[in-house]
Design a protein around this motif. Structure first.
Motif, PDB file in Angstrom:
ATOM      1  N   ILE A 266       0.846  -1.190   0.000  1.00 31.73           N
ATOM      2  CA  ILE A 266       0.000   0.000   0.000  1.00 31.73           C
ATOM      3  C   ILE A 266       0.885   1.245   0.000  1.00 31.73           C
ATOM      4  CG2 ILE A 266      -0.214  -0.074   2.539  1.00 31.73           C
ATOM      5  CD1 ILE A 266      -3.037   1.095   2.222  1.00 31.73           C
ATOM      6  N   VAL A 267       0.489   2.255  -0.768  1.00 31.88           N
ATOM      7  CA  VAL A 267       1.228   3.514  -0.851  1.00 31.88           C
ATOM      8  C   VAL A 267       0.282   4.659  -0.504  1.00 31.88           C
ATOM      9  CG1 VAL A 267       2.423   5.126  -2.379  1.00 31.88           C
ATOM     10  CG2 VAL A 267       2.864   2.663  -2.568  1.00 31.88           C
ATOM     11  N   PHE A 268       0.678   5.462   0.479  1.00 30.40           N
ATOM     12  CA  PHE A 268      -0.066   6.670   0.813  1.00 30.40           C
ATOM     13  C   PHE A 268       0.594   7.804   0.035  1.00 30.40           C
ATOM     14  CE2 PHE A 268      -0.783   3.782   4.286  1.00 30.40           C
ATOM     15  CZ  PHE A 268      -2.140   3.929   4.537  1.00 30.40           C
ATOM     16  N   LEU A 269      -0.133   8.336  -0.946  1.00 29.88           N
ATOM     17  CA  LEU A 269       0.459   9.242  -1.937  1.00 29.88           C
ATOM     18  C   LEU A 269      -0.168  10.631  -1.872  1.00 29.88           C
ATOM     19  CD1 LEU A 269       2.302   9.669  -4.408  1.00 29.88           C
ATOM     20  CD2 LEU A 269       0.486   8.683  -5.825  1.00 29.88           C
ATOM     21  N   ASP A 270       0.637  11.605  -1.480  1.00 27.68           N
ATOM     22  CA  ASP A 270       0.169  12.994  -1.451  1.00 27.68           C
ATOM     23  C   ASP A 270      -0.027  13.486  -2.887  1.00 27.68           C
ATOM     24  OD1 ASP A 270      -0.508  15.528  -0.655  1.00 27.68           O
ATOM     25  OD2 ASP A 270       1.515  16.119  -0.063  1.00 27.68           O
ATOM     26  N   ILE A 271      -1.144  14.115  -3.155  1.00 26.29           N
ATOM     27  CA  ILE A 271      -1.429  14.599  -4.508  1.00 26.29           C
ATOM     28  C   ILE A 271      -0.555  15.801  -4.851  1.00 26.29           C
ATOM     29  CG2 ILE A 271      -3.180  15.676  -5.968  1.00 26.29           C
ATOM     30  CD1 ILE A 271      -5.269  13.982  -4.540  1.00 26.29           C
ATOM     31  N   GLU A 272      -0.381  16.707  -3.878  1.00 21.20           N
ATOM     32  CA  GLU A 272       0.380  17.932  -4.125  1.00 21.20           C
ATOM     33  C   GLU A 272       1.787  17.786  -3.569  1.00 21.20           C
ATOM     34  OE1 GLU A 272      -0.936  20.476  -5.748  1.00 21.20           O
ATOM     35  OE2 GLU A 272      -3.016  19.812  -5.816  1.00 21.20           O
ATOM     36  N   LEU A 273       2.768  17.579  -4.432  1.00 17.21           N
ATOM     37  CA  LEU A 273       4.166  17.509  -4.033  1.00 17.21           C
ATOM     38  C   LEU A 273       4.899  18.733  -4.575  1.00 17.21           C
ATOM     39  CD1 LEU A 273       4.780  13.739  -4.877  1.00 17.21           C
ATOM     40  CD2 LEU A 273       4.513  14.703  -2.583  1.00 17.21           C
ATOM     41  N   GLN A 274       5.907  19.212  -3.847  1.00 19.08           N
ATOM     42  CA  GLN A 274       6.618  20.416  -4.285  1.00 19.08           C
ATOM     43  C   GLN A 274       7.286  20.211  -5.640  1.00 19.08           C
ATOM     44  OE1 GLN A 274       9.293  21.770  -1.237  1.00 19.08           O
ATOM     45  NE2 GLN A 274       7.648  22.347   0.169  1.00 19.08           N
TER      46      GLN A 274
END
Length: 250
Positions: free
Chosen positions: A52-60
């Protein structure tokens, strides 16, 4: 079964907070790696094999979808995280995938982990991911199909196949071009919000229609529509002028 997890989040505090929540309240999850940028994420996912990967939509350094674009045939579950309910959330909803709004609610986190742990059909999940990636184009949602969770499973339906959606209590009935119907356990209001930018319009408390499927507008008896599959849809008087204007813009 232990789920191996990777957290992709550009804010250190958010990474550590999510890691702590998982370690304390989701004992079946083991965080094996974290990343703070698209480049780091791609490298981490090439080394590790998470469940499972918790993936932030907004990355710098970009957006979470950039990570998925660089991973060939991802074989892990994705739970998106975001502080903003922007266009990306609509794309995710079209695909019936999971997302968590920050600050992350513990109950919603546990539910997302449980759904990932119990997922059975990986082929369907990959089609959901494909639907998501196809829906996103230059910062806008341009979906060709929608994923509907029915009692029988996941159905992937082209938007052009949908004639109308009818409210049925807390359910929504999708009426399709081939005269078949699909019952989904979500309110019509949710699909109105999701589809209104794609030639769909709420013309009655009970009906959301595909404007491209209107065959005839009948003025008599308060006004009603004949759709491409010959079904009749009544029009709310307060929606009549808006409908006529919308039809002119097609």
């Amino acid at each position: 079964m232990i789920l191996k997890a990777v957290i992709i989040e550009d804010e250190k505090h958010s990474r550590e907070t999510l890691k702590s929540m998982l370690e304390e309240f989701c004992k079946e999850v083991q965080v094996i790696a974290m990343a703070g940028s698209v480049e780091e994420a791609v490298k981490v996912l090439s080394i590790y094999s998470p469940d499972i990967v918790f993936l932030d939509i907004e990355l710098q350094s970009g957006v979470g979808f950039d990570v998925l674009n660089q991973i060939k045939d991802p074989n892990f579950e994705v739970v998106f995280t975001t502080a903003f309910e922007k266009y990306a959330i609509k794309a995710i909803k079209f695909s019936s995938l999971d997302y968590l709004l920050k600050p992350i609610d513990l109950d919603e986190l546990q539910q997302a982990v449980e759904k990932a742990r119990n997922r059975m059909d990986t082929n369907v999940y990959r089609e959901q991911l494909d639907t998501l990636m196809q829906s996103i184009s230059r910062g806008k949602v341009r979906p060709e199909k929608i994923c509907l969770a029915t009692t029988a499973g996941m159905e992937f339906i082209a938007l052009d196949e949908i004639v109308a959606c009818k409210a049925d209590g807390s359910y929504t009935c999708f009426m399709l071009e081939d005269e078949s119907m699909l019952l989904v356990s979500k309110h019509l209001k949710e699909y109105e919000m999701l589809l209104s930018e794609h030639y769909f319009m709420r013309v009655h408390n009970s009906f959301l229609i595909n404007l491209k499927k209107v065959k005839k507008y009948v003025k008599s008896d308060g006004g009603h529509l004949i759709m491409s599959n010959d079904m009749q849809v009544n029009i709310s008087p307060r929606k009549r002028d808006d409908l006529i204007e919308a039809m002119k813009r097609l």
